[in-house]
Design an enzyme around this catalytic site. Sequence first.
Site, PDB file in Angstrom:
ATOM      1  N   PHE A 124    -126.945  50.539  20.218  1.00 22.14           N
ATOM      2  CA  PHE A 124    -128.266  50.119  19.724  1.00 22.14           C
ATOM      3  C   PHE A 124    -128.830  51.017  18.631  1.00 22.14           C
ATOM      4  O   PHE A 124    -129.717  50.615  17.901  1.00 22.14           O
ATOM      5  CB  PHE A 124    -129.252  49.988  20.907  1.00 22.14           C
ATOM      6  CG  PHE A 124    -130.211  51.129  21.061  1.00 22.14           C
ATOM      7  CD1 PHE A 124    -129.840  52.291  21.709  1.00 22.14           C
ATOM      8  CD2 PHE A 124    -131.494  51.028  20.558  1.00 22.14           C
ATOM      9  CE1 PHE A 124    -130.725  53.339  21.855  1.00 22.14           C
ATOM     10  CE2 PHE A 124    -132.399  52.075  20.692  1.00 22.14           C
ATOM     11  CZ  PHE A 124    -132.012  53.237  21.338  1.00 22.14           C
ATOM     12  N   LYS A 125    -128.302  52.234  18.472  1.00 19.40           N
ATOM     13  CA  LYS A 125    -128.845  53.099  17.430  1.00 19.40           C
ATOM     14  C   LYS A 125    -128.611  52.513  16.034  1.00 19.40           C
ATOM     15  O   LYS A 125    -129.304  52.854  15.086  1.00 19.40           O
ATOM     16  CB  LYS A 125    -128.299  54.508  17.570  1.00 19.40           C
ATOM     17  CG  LYS A 125    -128.884  55.150  18.834  1.00 19.40           C
ATOM     18  CD  LYS A 125    -128.596  56.605  19.015  1.00 19.40           C
ATOM     19  CE  LYS A 125    -129.298  57.139  20.255  1.00 19.40           C
ATOM     20  NZ  LYS A 125    -128.786  56.545  21.513  1.00 19.40           N
ATOM     21  N   ASP A 126    -127.645  51.587  15.934  1.00 16.99           N
ATOM     22  CA  ASP A 126    -127.446  50.883  14.658  1.00 16.99           C
ATOM     23  C   ASP A 126    -128.688  50.106  14.231  1.00 16.99           C
ATOM     24  O   ASP A 126    -128.903  49.894  13.047  1.00 16.99           O
ATOM     25  CB  ASP A 126    -126.307  49.861  14.782  1.00 16.99           C
ATOM     26  CG  ASP A 126    -124.939  50.520  14.871  1.00 16.99           C
ATOM     27  OD1 ASP A 126    -124.762  51.605  14.298  1.00 16.99           O
ATOM     28  OD2 ASP A 126    -124.043  49.917  15.505  1.00 16.99           O
ATOM     29  N   LEU A 129    -130.704  52.858  12.575  1.00 14.34           N
ATOM     30  CA  LEU A 129    -130.015  53.690  11.584  1.00 14.34           C
ATOM     31  C   LEU A 129    -129.404  52.867  10.448  1.00 14.34           C
ATOM     32  O   LEU A 129    -129.012  53.424   9.431  1.00 14.34           O
ATOM     33  CB  LEU A 129    -128.970  54.576  12.260  1.00 14.34           C
ATOM     34  CG  LEU A 129    -129.592  55.818  12.922  1.00 14.34           C
ATOM     35  CD1 LEU A 129    -128.627  56.486  13.887  1.00 14.34           C
ATOM     36  CD2 LEU A 129    -130.064  56.820  11.867  1.00 14.34           C
TER      37      LEU A 129
END
Length: 508
Positions: A124-126, A129
Amino acid sequence: MPNEKVCGREEIVMEVMYKSTRSESRPVTASAAILQGLTQDGGLFVPDHIPALDKSLRELSAMSYQELAYQVMKLYLTDFTEEELRACIRRAYDEKFDTEVIAPLTQAKGAYYLELFHGATIAFKDMALSILPHLMITAAAKNHMEKEIVILTATSGDTGKAALAGFAGVKGTRIVVFYPKNGVSPIQEKQMVTQRGDNTLVVGIQGNFDDAQAGVKKMFSDRALAGELEAAGFQFSSANSINIGRLVPQIVYYVYAYAQLMASGKIAEGEKINVVVPTGNFGNILAAFYAKNMGLPIAKLICASNENKVLYDFLRTGVYDRNREFVLTSSPSMDILISSNLERLIYRIAGEDPKVNAGLMAQLGAEGKYRITEDMQAALEDFYGNYATGEECARTIRELYRDCGYVIDTHTAVAAAVYEKYRRESGDTAQTVIVSTASPFKFTRSVMNAIDAGHDRMTDFELADELSRLGNVAVPRAIQEIRTAPVIHNHVCKVEEMPQMVRDFLNL
Ligand SMILES: *Cc1c(COP(=O)(O)O)cnc(C)c1O
């Protein structure tokens, strides 16, 4: 007095300015807050008010992810022009994602899984980011900052790759990632060392994650190094999860999840839903809290912890206490004892009083714990906290697979297990969204052990093939690519040598 600016002919938009959680310093614009990351007094930037959604839920439910992202983000990033913000969104949420929907919902066993793992690094950091680099270079241009931005990151595995994928090839930026040479999984390491892009550098260090983190912090406060950078036309910046430029994009998918449920007739307009968030640093669930405060009909914010259950204890007792043993779990991205983003919630429930918040944070620094007042605790009634053990997660993965054929990862399993506990305790049957933060292919070994033990001798790639067969889903591109990708980065250094690696990379 908040500034007002006129946008278009009729629309009057209240400018959102960003202030510190720790002192009454002068508020700054959104773009300045994104560039600075942290406030000068060591606090976090918070919006001076939480804007209300200015489109109806019905209107929102007809929008694409990109359009809805614009409608939500424009309310926070008020000093970005429409053209600038739309360009950032277009560059972020494109073919890097393996589905046009960007954040699809899957129904399984009485809940909806919001899959936030369809981006470049399948976690989920995509979601944040992929857009942060574009927000940063736009912010730099707006603030007439001509220096090239150098992102320094220490990673225990996931953030590093997501930041590399986001910044690779983005003009006006460079990124250096340090990871513990013997402290990440083989797939995580392969993902990083095969990273392409002339503006990227990946270095393994002889030490653990804390050593890498300390080394990066030291460089950020190294005056001499800052001087050398400045002379050569560079400036350090940070992409970590306390940057407001990571928080705001995360609000979008909560609104989008609601909009999708409405569009498909699963809920009526205005019907309240619950959200369950597997939590570490408290960024993701804080975004849900902001969404609720913007007017999104969310009833309960369910905070799911693994065995590092500081947040569960805090929500139960009003005491935040990090003095405890750090447990290595099967959900490593949530193995955290200081949830940095919680500070933004504390500030809010302290009536936005920076003195009260600064006092509590000072106690956290000095004694590793603090207690909030009963009034503050009462303000947390929309939150429910619980935790799940490794065994409970494995059972949840196994049973969901057995009953529905749907495979979830270990972090998502923490949320699913906690949701089960919540439902049993409360009897609440409101429609519920469980936030799915990683693809099961990212934590293949734990997932395979949960659903079908006896694969100890398989390599991680063999496990991925086996999971693909059992779960009846294709191996994601992110895994396929690294099977054969050449290693590009093979630097290893001692902690003391970290600054020299940066100097060499920048030709200082
Ligand atoms: C970072 C991460 C989390 C925790 O999110 P926070 O915003 O830090 O609470 C959960 N799951 C996965 C897979 C992550 O990478």
